[in-house]
Every structure is written in structure tokens, then in C-alpha cells.
Scaffold this motif. Structure first.
Motif, mmCIF file in Angstrom:
data_model
loop_
_atom_site.group_PDB
_atom_site.id
_atom_site.type_symbol
_atom_site.label_atom_id
_atom_site.label_comp_id
_atom_site.label_asym_id
_atom_site.label_seq_id
_atom_site.Cartn_x
_atom_site.Cartn_y
_atom_site.Cartn_z
ATOM 1 N N PHE A 1 42.608 24.032 31.540
ATOM 2 C CA PHE A 1 42.012 25.124 31.225
ATOM 3 C C PHE A 1 42.331 26.614 31.790
ATOM 4 C CE2 PHE A 1 38.551 28.077 30.347
ATOM 5 C CZ PHE A 1 38.441 27.879 28.867
ATOM 6 N N TRP A 2 42.702 27.560 30.946
ATOM 7 C CA TRP A 2 42.752 28.860 31.419
ATOM 8 C C TRP A 2 42.071 29.913 30.723
ATOM 9 C CZ3 TRP A 2 47.894 32.205 30.499
ATOM 10 C CH2 TRP A 2 47.780 33.296 31.365
ATOM 11 N N GLY A 3 41.167 30.379 31.267
ATOM 12 C CA GLY A 3 40.295 31.547 30.846
ATOM 13 C C GLY A 3 40.591 32.808 31.635
ATOM 14 N N ARG A 4 40.603 33.945 30.851
ATOM 15 C CA ARG A 4 40.751 35.336 31.263
ATOM 16 C C ARG A 4 40.227 36.196 30.446
ATOM 17 N NH1 ARG A 4 44.991 38.325 29.298
ATOM 18 N NH2 ARG A 4 46.439 37.119 28.106
ATOM 19 N N GLY A 5 40.050 37.615 30.846
ATOM 20 C CA GLY A 5 39.496 38.539 29.997
ATOM 21 C C GLY A 5 40.499 39.765 29.757
ATOM 22 N N THR A 6 40.290 40.192 28.632
ATOM 23 C CA THR A 6 41.287 41.441 28.051
ATOM 24 C C THR A 6 41.186 42.330 28.879
ATOM 25 O OG1 THR A 6 39.605 42.116 26.700
ATOM 26 C CG2 THR A 6 41.074 40.597 25.760
ATOM 27 N N ASN A 7 40.055 42.570 29.770
ATOM 28 C CA ASN A 7 39.955 43.958 30.358
ATOM 29 C C ASN A 7 40.097 43.585 31.999
ATOM 30 O OD1 ASN A 7 39.190 45.051 28.165
ATOM 31 N ND2 ASN A 7 37.144 45.839 28.490
ATOM 32 N N ASP A 8 40.663 42.421 32.403
ATOM 33 C CA ASP A 8 40.900 42.097 33.769
ATOM 34 C C ASP A 8 42.065 42.855 34.373
ATOM 35 O OD1 ASP A 8 41.399 40.870 36.302
ATOM 36 O OD2 ASP A 8 41.403 38.812 35.525
ATOM 37 N N ASP A 9 41.668 43.963 35.176
ATOM 38 C CA ASP A 9 42.584 44.762 35.667
ATOM 39 C C ASP A 9 42.983 44.270 37.159
ATOM 40 O OD1 ASP A 9 40.094 45.318 37.050
ATOM 41 O OD2 ASP A 9 40.379 47.718 36.341
ATOM 42 N N VAL A 10 42.581 43.191 37.630
ATOM 43 C CA VAL A 10 42.859 42.733 39.077
ATOM 44 C C VAL A 10 43.943 41.960 39.192
ATOM 45 C CG1 VAL A 10 42.247 41.484 41.072
ATOM 46 C CG2 VAL A 10 40.276 42.846 39.744
ATOM 47 N N ILE A 11 44.294 41.004 38.356
ATOM 48 C CA ILE A 11 45.540 40.265 38.139
ATOM 49 C C ILE A 11 46.837 40.946 37.344
ATOM 50 C CG2 ILE A 11 46.801 38.192 37.684
ATOM 51 C CD1 ILE A 11 44.214 37.800 39.603
ATOM 52 N N PRO A 12 47.798 41.333 38.408
ATOM 53 C CA PRO A 12 48.968 42.340 37.524
ATOM 54 C C PRO A 12 49.246 41.635 36.369
ATOM 55 C CG PRO A 12 49.063 41.920 40.177
ATOM 56 C CD PRO A 12 48.149 41.080 39.714
ATOM 57 N N ASP A 13 49.847 42.476 35.685
ATOM 58 C CA ASP A 13 50.403 42.134 34.299
ATOM 59 C C ASP A 13 51.788 40.931 34.343
ATOM 60 O OD1 ASP A 13 48.464 43.685 33.041
ATOM 61 O OD2 ASP A 13 50.123 45.353 32.561
ATOM 62 N N PHE A 14 52.698 41.209 35.273
ATOM 63 C CA PHE A 14 53.479 40.218 35.424
ATOM 64 C C PHE A 14 53.221 38.859 35.972
ATOM 65 C CE2 PHE A 14 53.162 41.119 40.039
ATOM 66 C CZ PHE A 14 53.845 40.073 40.881
ATOM 67 N N LEU A 15 52.020 38.776 36.444
ATOM 68 C CA LEU A 15 51.471 37.498 36.900
ATOM 69 C C LEU A 15 51.038 36.798 35.691
ATOM 70 C CD1 LEU A 15 50.120 37.986 40.505
ATOM 71 C CD2 LEU A 15 52.234 36.678 39.919
ATOM 72 N N VAL A 16 50.347 37.512 35.019
ATOM 73 C CA VAL A 16 50.031 37.013 33.693
ATOM 74 C C VAL A 16 50.940 36.701 32.678
ATOM 75 C CG1 VAL A 16 48.283 37.681 31.566
ATOM 76 C CG2 VAL A 16 47.796 38.400 33.870
ATOM 77 N N ALA A 17 51.917 37.398 32.712
ATOM 78 C CA ALA A 17 53.045 37.101 31.965
ATOM 79 C C ALA A 17 53.979 35.768 32.329
ATOM 80 C CB ALA A 17 54.170 38.186 31.760
ATOM 81 N N HIS A 18 53.803 35.497 33.830
ATOM 82 C CA HIS A 18 54.579 34.351 34.146
ATOM 83 C C HIS A 18 53.552 33.198 34.099
ATOM 84 C CE1 HIS A 18 56.485 31.738 36.906
ATOM 85 N NE2 HIS A 18 55.449 31.542 37.610
ATOM 86 N N THR A 19 52.324 33.243 34.208
ATOM 87 C CA THR A 19 51.431 32.282 33.971
ATOM 88 C C THR A 19 51.641 31.933 32.314
ATOM 89 O OG1 THR A 19 50.090 32.905 35.775
ATOM 90 C CG2 THR A 19 49.141 31.586 34.215
#
Length: 224
Positions: free
Chosen positions: A158-176
Motif C-alpha cells: 500500500f502506498w499513500g502520499r499527499g499532493t502537498n508533500d514537498d519533502v520527497i523530491p519529484d524524481f523519487l515520486v516518479a521513480h516509485t
């Protein structure tokens, strides 16, 4: 190769006494950067009572004046060294060798750094962990030798995340986003307006996910 730092066996919070937890499915909680084992232990009332829950403390101290503990060093948002994350995951696996033998299945729930370590541990030992919950975390870039085995087993994540999460870099979100569907049975949700945190709705969704894992528990991947 980074050397794993052992986890402190005395810095673990358990939801039940030893005699009440043996044989039950185990859920290991892995906190985020700058927190400690008490941080996620507050989630226990939201989790299925059938689970034995262990909240472990990360082994490293962040640079002063940051509080709490960390699983691996972060010099900056773009400089997470995969070797450090792998070493942290190996430390977690070593802890399960010593502490989790009495549990028929092991699941992982991590927040931020803790999620990255949880997913890395699952990649290192695909058959050991029955499922994982990734809250505001990410998959570490780079190949590992047993990634193909993980893709064959396809454990639930299960993967949950917020639209306003500015801690995890975009490239890591895209990779995940690209990596997880090819290696696990992925479910999850993106929560509008949520920052780098956990919401009531997300906890409700996690509970549904965990209830489903318990209902399907047949001693498969993750069995002790």
C-alpha cells in the motif's frame, strides 16, 4: 559497501507481552527522520488487534540540532545514498532474525525514511516479508540482485502520499510510481491537500489494507 548498524533491542515498543504475541502476525513500524520508536506507536489503536506490533528505533542520530534518530544520513534532498539505505535495510533484517522468529508472517509499515528502508528490505529478502505499507516514502533507485524474484512473488504494497508533500523530491515520486507496479501488487491513494504527514482517511485506508492481508494470511511469503 556500508556496514549495517545494529538496532537497539531495548529500544523497541511492543503492543503485547511476549506470551501474548507469539504466533501472531507481526507488523514492524519504522519511523521517519528525526523521530523515534514512540512516533508511529501511536497508530496501534488504528491497527487490527490480531497483529502483534513492534515499533523499532532507527540506529543513527541526525546531525545536531536535529532531534530523534535516522535510518540513514541525508545531506540534502538530492543526496540519499542507496548504499546507506541498503545497509539500514540489512540492519532491519538482522533484527527480524533475532526478534521475529516466533511470528508466522512479518509485515512492514514505514513513514518517509522508514518506508524507504521497508521497501529496500523487501527487495533484499522478497520471501521474508508478507506485505508493506509505504506512507510518504519511496523506492530507492538502482537495481538489486533479487528484484526479479520480488517481481515474481508480487507481495501486496500500500502506498499513500499527499499532493502537498514537498519533502520527497519529484524524481523519487516518479521513480516509485514507475517501479512499484512492475514488482508488487500495488494499491494506495493520493490524498488531496495532505502534506508530509498521515491523515485520518489514510489510516482508515491502511486499516482496510491490513484487514485484507489478515484475511488472506495462509502462511505464504513472510512465514517464519
Amino acid at each position: 559497501m556500508s556496514t549495517p548498524t545494529p538496532l537497539d533491542a531495548d529500544a523497541v515498543l511492543w503492543s503485547a507481552d511476549p506470551g501474548d504475541r507469539d504466533g501472531r502476525p507481526l507488523l514492524v513500524l519504522l519511523h521517519g527522520y528525526g523521530a523515534d520508536e514512540r512516533d508511529l506507536f501511536g497508530l496501534v489503536p488504528y491497527l487490527p488487534s490480531e497483529l502483534a506490533v513492534a515499533a523499532v528505533r532507527a540506529p543513527l542520530a541526525p546531525p545536531f540540532p536535529a532531534p530523534g534518530y535516522s535510518w540513514y544520513p541525508i545531506e540534502g534532498l538530492e543526496t540519499r545514498d542507496p548504499a546507506h539505505i541498503t545497509a539500514a535495510a540489512r540492519g532491519l533484517i538482522a533484527w527480524t532474525d533475532a526478534a521475529a522468529a516466533a511470528h508466522r508472517t512479518i509485515g512492514l509499515l514505514g513513514f518517509s525514511q522508514g518506508s524507504a528502508v521497508a521497501l529496500q528490505a523487501m527487495r533484499l529478502e522478497p520471501a521474508r516479508f508478507a506485505f508493506a505499507v509505504n506512507l510518504s516514502g519511496y523506492v530507492t533507485p538502482g537495481d538489486l540482485p533479487r528484484d526479479s524474484e520480488l517481481a515474481e512473488l508480487r507481495p501486496p504494497v500500500f502506498w499513500g502520499r499527499g499532493t502537498n508533500d514537498d519533502v520527497i523530491p519529484d524524481f523519487l515520486v516518479a521513480h516509485t510510481t514507475e517501479w512499484l507496479p512492475g514488482h508488487v501488487e500495488l494499491s494506495g491513494r493520493v490524498y488531496p491537500g495532505l502534506s508530509h504527514s498521515v491523515s485520518e482517511q489514510e489510516l482508515a485506508d491502511v486499516r482496510v489494507f491490513l484487514d485484507k492481508q489478515l484475511a488472506q494470511d495462509d502462511g505464504g511469503p513472510g512465514s517464519a
